[in-house]
Each structure stands twice: as structure tokens, then as C-alpha cells.
Design an enzyme around this catalytic site. Sequence first.
Site, PDB file in Angstrom:
ATOM      1  N   ARG A 128       0.813  -1.213   0.000  1.00 44.56           N
ATOM      2  CA  ARG A 128       0.000   0.000   0.000  1.00 44.56           C
ATOM      3  C   ARG A 128       0.853   1.272   0.000  1.00 44.56           C
ATOM      4  O   ARG A 128       1.815   1.393   0.752  1.00 44.56           O
ATOM      5  CB  ARG A 128      -0.911  -0.012   1.231  1.00 44.56           C
ATOM      6  CG  ARG A 128      -1.827   1.182   1.309  1.00 44.56           C
ATOM      7  CD  ARG A 128      -3.014   0.892   2.166  1.00 44.56           C
ATOM      8  NE  ARG A 128      -2.727   0.964   3.586  1.00 44.56           N
ATOM      9  CZ  ARG A 128      -3.670   0.948   4.517  1.00 44.56           C
ATOM     10  NH1 ARG A 128      -4.931   0.845   4.190  1.00 44.56           N
ATOM     11  NH2 ARG A 128      -3.337   1.015   5.788  1.00 44.56           N
ATOM     12  N   ARG A 161       3.027   3.914   4.904  1.00 39.62           N
ATOM     13  CA  ARG A 161       2.835   4.185   6.332  1.00 39.62           C
ATOM     14  C   ARG A 161       3.755   3.294   7.152  1.00 39.62           C
ATOM     15  O   ARG A 161       3.970   2.145   6.813  1.00 39.62           O
ATOM     16  CB  ARG A 161       1.384   3.878   6.715  1.00 39.62           C
ATOM     17  CG  ARG A 161       0.479   5.061   6.548  1.00 39.62           C
ATOM     18  CD  ARG A 161      -0.955   4.690   6.697  1.00 39.62           C
ATOM     19  NE  ARG A 161      -1.243   3.854   7.875  1.00 39.62           N
ATOM     20  CZ  ARG A 161      -2.472   3.548   8.258  1.00 39.62           C
ATOM     21  NH1 ARG A 161      -3.511   3.989   7.581  1.00 39.62           N
ATOM     22  NH2 ARG A 161      -2.663   2.799   9.309  1.00 39.62           N
TER      23      ARG A 161
HETATM   24  P1  AMP Z   1      -6.436   3.382  10.417  1.00 41.23           P
HETATM   25  O1  AMP Z   1      -5.949   4.456   9.519  1.00 41.23           O
HETATM   26  O2  AMP Z   1      -7.937   3.293  10.455  1.00 41.23           O
HETATM   27  O3  AMP Z   1      -5.806   2.036  10.154  1.00 41.23           O
HETATM   28  O4  AMP Z   1      -6.013   3.812  11.919  1.00 41.23           O
HETATM   29  C1  AMP Z   1      -4.670   3.955  12.267  1.00 41.23           C
HETATM   30  C2  AMP Z   1      -4.494   3.751  13.759  1.00 41.23           C
HETATM   31  O5  AMP Z   1      -5.288   4.723  14.489  1.00 41.23           O
HETATM   32  C3  AMP Z   1      -4.986   2.399  14.264  1.00 41.23           C
HETATM   33  O6  AMP Z   1      -4.016   1.382  14.118  1.00 41.23           O
HETATM   34  C4  AMP Z   1      -5.288   2.720  15.720  1.00 41.23           C
HETATM   35  O7  AMP Z   1      -4.102   2.809  16.475  1.00 41.23           O
HETATM   36  C5  AMP Z   1      -5.869   4.125  15.637  1.00 41.23           C
HETATM   37  N1  AMP Z   1      -7.359   4.092  15.468  1.00 41.23           N
HETATM   38  C6  AMP Z   1      -8.075   4.540  14.413  1.00 41.23           C
HETATM   39  N2  AMP Z   1      -9.387   4.357  14.597  1.00 41.23           N
HETATM   40  C7  AMP Z   1      -9.528   3.773  15.810  1.00 41.23           C
HETATM   41  C8  AMP Z   1     -10.638   3.315  16.574  1.00 41.23           C
HETATM   42  N3  AMP Z   1     -11.914   3.402  16.120  1.00 41.23           N
HETATM   43  N4  AMP Z   1     -10.395   2.764  17.793  1.00 41.23           N
HETATM   44  C9  AMP Z   1      -9.146   2.647  18.265  1.00 41.23           C
HETATM   45  N5  AMP Z   1      -8.054   3.038  17.593  1.00 41.23           N
HETATM   46  C10 AMP Z   1      -8.230   3.606  16.372  1.00 41.23           C
END
Ligand code: AMP
Length: 225
Positions: A128, A161
Site C-alpha cells: 500500500r 505508512r
Molecule cells: P487506520 O488508519 O484506520 O488504520 O487507523 C490507524 C491507527 O489509528 C490504528 O491502528 C489505531 O491505532 C488508531 N485508530 C483509528 N481508529 C480507531 C478506533 N476506532 N479505535 C481505536 N483506535 C483507532
Amino acid sequence: MKVFVMIGAPGAGKGTQAAILSERLGLPHVASGDLFREAVRLDTRLGREARRYMDRGALVPDSIVVRMIEERLDAPDAAAGVILDGFPRTRPQAEALDLALGRRGARVDAALYVGVPEEELVRRLSGRWLCRSGGHVYNEVSNPPAVPGVCDVDGSELYQRDDDRPETVRARLEQQLPPMYDVIDHYTTQGVLVAVDGGQPIEAVTDALLRAVAHPAGPGRSEAA
Ligand code: AMP
């Protein structure tokens, strides 16, 4: 207020689909991960708290996430509704969202689950790439940019990332899949879950999702091809 919840493992394509649905339905795309990354970039108190968890691929505690999403729901551009992406990720978050929406006279209209087998997720995440300026998403294998390392949409640089490295990818899946299945259960019980086959081409997944949101919810629906 129309509220759609996107559910899918990291790499299932739910962010890509949420961005397309946002445009097609005219509702803001609210991605909890983006809100956290922005807070980290701006080095706010929330960002400093969240970073401790994000760096190891762990979930940020529910109380922090829920507070952030509630604030976002009250922004003027969310008055007509939102497409939530990456939230709720746990059953307590789903329950907190129901309460928060109830206080605003709303509810989750549909929970859209984009399903992809686990081994395919690891393969996709490791390939990605994101663009620096607009967060546009590419994949080396399934959705490559026209010119490697450059965004098709805005010409900005593409990057990977930190948490898309293979070891972190496996840690994220191990920690995030079980609570995701709880969230799926929650919305199945409410009769608003729609499952879509995320292994299809991007356009086919979008069509299935648009068909699903055009029709009123009924229990146990599946829009999978
Ligand atoms: P993402 O971009 O959705 O993969 O989010 C990146 C990181 O942000 C995740 O690995 C979590 O550490 C945190 N995060 C995002 N959304 C949530 C959520 N709803 N609950 C808990 N942690 C979150």
C-alpha cells in the site's frame, strides 16, 4: 442525519470505498485514523496520547476515540450525515456511537462490511502507498499509479505508512480482527449489516455498496456477488 458505518479489516479497501461513497452520496468521509494522524502531525494533546498506541499497531482506548468522533459529529458539515470509516472498531465503541446518535435523533442506517480473506489482507497492506497531499491510496499490485511513486490525482509524492510494515501488519490484524467481529455481530443483531465481497474489483464493490444503501435495511442481507 444519515449515518453509514464502513467495516473492514485494514487493507480491505473500506477507506477507498468510503471516499467514493462520500462523493457519490454527498456526505463527509470521517476516518478516525485520518483524524488521529492529523492530530499527531499537529502535535496536539490528543495526538500525543494516540501516538503511543498507533506506533505499536494497537487500538487507541475507546474513551479517547469516542470523544474525538462525538466532536466531529457536531461539526456543521456533518449535519446531513456522515460516512464513518475505521470507527466503531469495538463493541463498546458501537454502543457509545448508538448513544451519541440517539442523543442527536439519529441512528446507524447501514453498516457496510467489506470482507476480504486474511492472507489477501497481508499481501495488500504490504503493497500500500499513500499520497502526501490528499491521502489518495494505491497498491503496487491491485491499483498501481500510472507513474511509480507519484499520485495520479495531484502529482504529489507517494509514501508507505510506518504501520504497513509486515510485522506491524500482522500485529494489527491479530489485535483488530476479533473486536471487528464483535462490531459485525452488533450490527447483525440490529439488522443493519450489509456484507459485500471485497475481493471484487473496486467498481463492483462500489456498485454493491450503492445498491445496499439505496434500499431500506433488512436482517441478514448480503450484497456479495
Ligand atoms: P487506520 O488508519 O484506520 O488504520 O487507523 C490507524 C491507527 O489509528 C490504528 O491502528 C489505531 O491505532 C488508531 N485508530 C483509528 N481508529 C480507531 C478506533 N476506532 N479505535 C481505536 N483506535 C483507532
